[in-house]
Write an enzyme that holds these catalytic residues in place. Structure first.
Site, short mmCIF file in Angstrom:
data_model
loop_
_atom_site.label_atom_id
_atom_site.label_comp_id
_atom_site.label_asym_id
_atom_site.label_seq_id
_atom_site.Cartn_x
_atom_site.Cartn_y
_atom_site.Cartn_z
N ASP A 99 0.86 -1.17 0.00
CA ASP A 99 0.00 0.00 0.00
C ASP A 99 0.90 1.23 0.00
O ASP A 99 1.82 1.32 0.82
CB ASP A 99 -0.89 0.00 1.26
CG ASP A 99 -2.30 0.42 0.96
OD1 ASP A 99 -2.48 1.51 0.40
OD2 ASP A 99 -3.23 -0.34 1.29
N ASP A 328 -12.57 -1.33 3.79
CA ASP A 328 -13.29 -0.06 3.96
C ASP A 328 -14.80 -0.18 3.91
O ASP A 328 -15.50 0.84 4.01
CB ASP A 328 -12.85 0.95 2.88
CG ASP A 328 -11.45 1.49 3.15
OD1 ASP A 328 -11.05 1.55 4.32
OD2 ASP A 328 -10.77 1.86 2.17
C1 GLC Z 1 -8.12 4.81 1.86
C2 GLC Z 1 -7.95 3.56 2.69
C3 GLC Z 1 -8.61 3.77 4.00
C4 GLC Z 1 -7.94 4.92 4.69
C5 GLC Z 1 -7.96 6.18 3.84
C6 GLC Z 1 -7.00 7.20 4.36
O1 GLC Z 1 -9.44 5.02 1.51
O2 GLC Z 1 -8.41 2.44 2.00
O3 GLC Z 1 -8.59 2.62 4.79
O4 GLC Z 1 -8.55 5.17 5.91
O5 GLC Z 1 -7.58 5.91 2.51
O6 GLC Z 1 -5.69 6.79 4.18
#
Ligand code: GLC
Ligand code: CA
Length: 551
Positions: A99, A328
């Protein structure tokens, strides 16, 4: 760029590390646990892993608030454990993507700590603004997680921008030094052998000049201002030119509100693509309005429209990333399927997307049909966004109604630990779990499903195996049938060797399905279904079937 587009043949498994598997008994999922389960992931037919953040982090947003980009958190086992997992995955022919969270950093990151003290060269690493003379905030944008997008920093005597939690400060991507830092991070992981990145809210990184007020949006001000900002394409092109093009890697961009037309500006294979795939949000919105917290009854036709739109609009130009679950959103069995028909709908949901064209992702626990979690007390929620929703939004509603909103909408519903067995703590840990375990683990768990040929788990294995064997799934033509039906999703795939017809019932009722014309079931081979006995063209609750005709 991925040589030979290898990602087009893969099926990815998403690991949200805290809740996957605890390997050292401290209650927190970790890379020791992942290492133990590599063969399990491989046994599903998955040959790629996407790791949600593993980096050191204060954990305000469960790792999406990074304090050190070139390291692995001690709680996950540190760098040694990561390298072991990376090698272990590669030995098994699996790719690993990380990520990349560079819209913002943790406020504990060294860059932020120096920036607030105006120590060069970090002074302009973030988006700082003085207070307006009238005492107002620099602009009217909202944070997507909590309150306004600005917080006053006493030390610096200015406001900083945060589109997410207060402790997630937005980087100033217009500063070339920040972009060089991003490239350094990318090279660091790619040189180590990582195969690509899932780029967190990457379409937010370029803010419009002058940060003007949002004059249009009533709720969630700002998102249309900072999404797909003026220099986004330029910055992505720069990352591509200076880094990605020099490695055999893939890139997957997360983008709320993206449309196929927008996506193609970045992923059109015939037009200098700067990314490989997008994570779109439309297929998550068939039971909600813009966010999961504005829950509405599930609308199959809405889901079908978005499925088909993405399949058709990208066809021959760009490549789809396919998913139904991630960290999410609440669990799909509880949303588009049915907990009463957990097994049937869990399998049907798999078929609803695994035979589409694109690269599928499976989120941990999805493969056993894990369901939502229904805590009795709002204090049991961990997620920063969920807590804000409960304590600060729609507060005039009764506590029961507000709790129900969380049951339907909270990300924590999909963040309870993976249910490995019927043993204590669902076999997730021998210690005290960091988070609550869904009470249904005795009924829904991996160990039991391993033993049951008809389990959701073994169904996933069969479906994935089929998708890899069938030539039409990878490259065949996609067509939706019976678009008006609000009970069935029917689609076909066809290439010069074969034709497939796939039907998914999204209803608890037993109902007659009208077979699209041109498909003669009498001469078809049934490749997959979720019931033992078929009753002609009458489909049982959540029934699904995959038929084939060989040419
Ligand atoms: C993305 C991620 C989420 C996170 C957000 C801020 O949407 O998938 O989990 O809270 O970004 O980084
Ligand atoms: Ca642990």
């Amino acid at each position: 760029m991925a040589i030979n587009n290898w990602y087009k043949d893969k099926v990815f498994y998403q690991i949200w590390p805290r809740s996957f598997k605890d390997g050292n008994g401290d209650g927190m999922g970790d890379l020791y646990g992942v290492y133990e389960k590599l063969d399990y992931i491989k046994s599903l037919g998955c040959d790629g892993i996407w790791f949600s953040p593993l980096y050191p982090s204060p954990g305000i947003d469960c790792g999406y608030d990074i304090s050190d980009y070139m390291n692995i958190a001690e709680e996950f086992g540190g760098m040694d454990a990561f390298k072991k997992v990376l090698d272990g995955a590669h030995e098994r022919g699996m790719k690993v993507i990380m990520d990349l969270v560079v819209n913002h950093t943790s406020d504990q990151h060294e860059w932020f700590q120096k920036s607030r003290r105006r120590i060069e060269p970090y002074t302009d690493y973030y988006i700082w603004r003085p207070a307006k003379p009238n005492g107002k905030l620099p602009n009217n944008w909202d944070s997507l997680f909590e309150g306004k997008a600005w917080t006053w920093d006493e030390m610096r005597g200015e406001y900083y921008m945060h589109l997410f939690a207060i402790q997630q400060a937005d980087l100033n991507m217009d500063n070339p030094l920040v972009r060089e830092e991003v490239k350094k991070i990318l090279r660091f992981w790619l040189d180590m052998g990582v195969d690509g990145f899932r780029e967190d809210v990457i379409t937010f990184i370029s803010k419009p000049e002058g940060l003007p007020d949002d004059k249009l949006m009533p709720a969630s001000k700002g998102i249309f201002m900072f999404n797909h900002g003026p220099h986004l394409h330029e910055y992505l092109e720069e990352f591509h030119r200076d880094v990605f093009s020099k490695y055999d890697c893939m890139t997957l961009a997360e983008s709320p509100l993206v449309t196929p037309k927008k996506a193609l500006e970045y992923i059109d294979e015939n037009n200098n693509p700067v990314l490989d795939m997008f994570i779109q949000f439309e297929t998550q919105e068939a039971d909600s309005f813009m966010t999961d917290y504005y829950h509405m009854p599930f609308n199959l036709r809405k889901l079908k429209r978005s499925y088909t739109k993405w399949q058709e609009k990208l066809d021959g130009k760009g490549w789809n990333m396919l998913y139904i679950e991630n960290h999410d959103h609440p669990r799909m069995v509880s949303r588009y399927g049915s907990e009463r028909f957990q097994k049937e709908s869990g399998k049907m949901l798999a078929v609803s997307y695994l035979f589409q064209k694109g690269t599928p992702f499976i989120y941990q626990g999805q493969e056993i049909g894990m369901t939502n979690w229904y805590p009795s007390d709002p204090e049991m929620y961990e997620d920063v966004q969920t807590r804000w929703q409960y304590f600060n939004v729609a507060t005039k509603k009764s506590p029961e109604k507000r709790l129900k909103r969380l049951w339907d909408g909270s990300r924590d519903s999909a963040r309870t630990p993976v249910q490995w067995s019927a043993e204590e703590n669902a076999g997730f840990t021998t210690g005290t779990p960091w988070f609550y375990i869904n009470e249904n683990y005795k009924d829904i768990n991996v160990a039991d499903q391993e033993k049951d040929e008809n389990s959701v788990l073994n169904f996933y294995r069969r479906a994935i195996k089929l998708r890899k064997e069938l030539s039409s799934v990878k490259n065949g033509n996609y067509k939706e049938h019976g678009k008006m039906s609000s009970s069935f999703y029917t689609y076909s795939r066809e290439d010069d060797r074969e034709k497939l017809l796939i039907v998914c019932s999204f209803t608890e009722k037993t109902k007659k399905w009208s077979v699209p014309s041109g498909f003669d079931l009498a001469s078809a081979e049934l490749l997959l279904s979720n019931y033992d006995k078929l009753d002609g063209t009458t489909l049982k609750p959540y029934e699904t079937r995959v038929y084939r005709w060989v040419k």
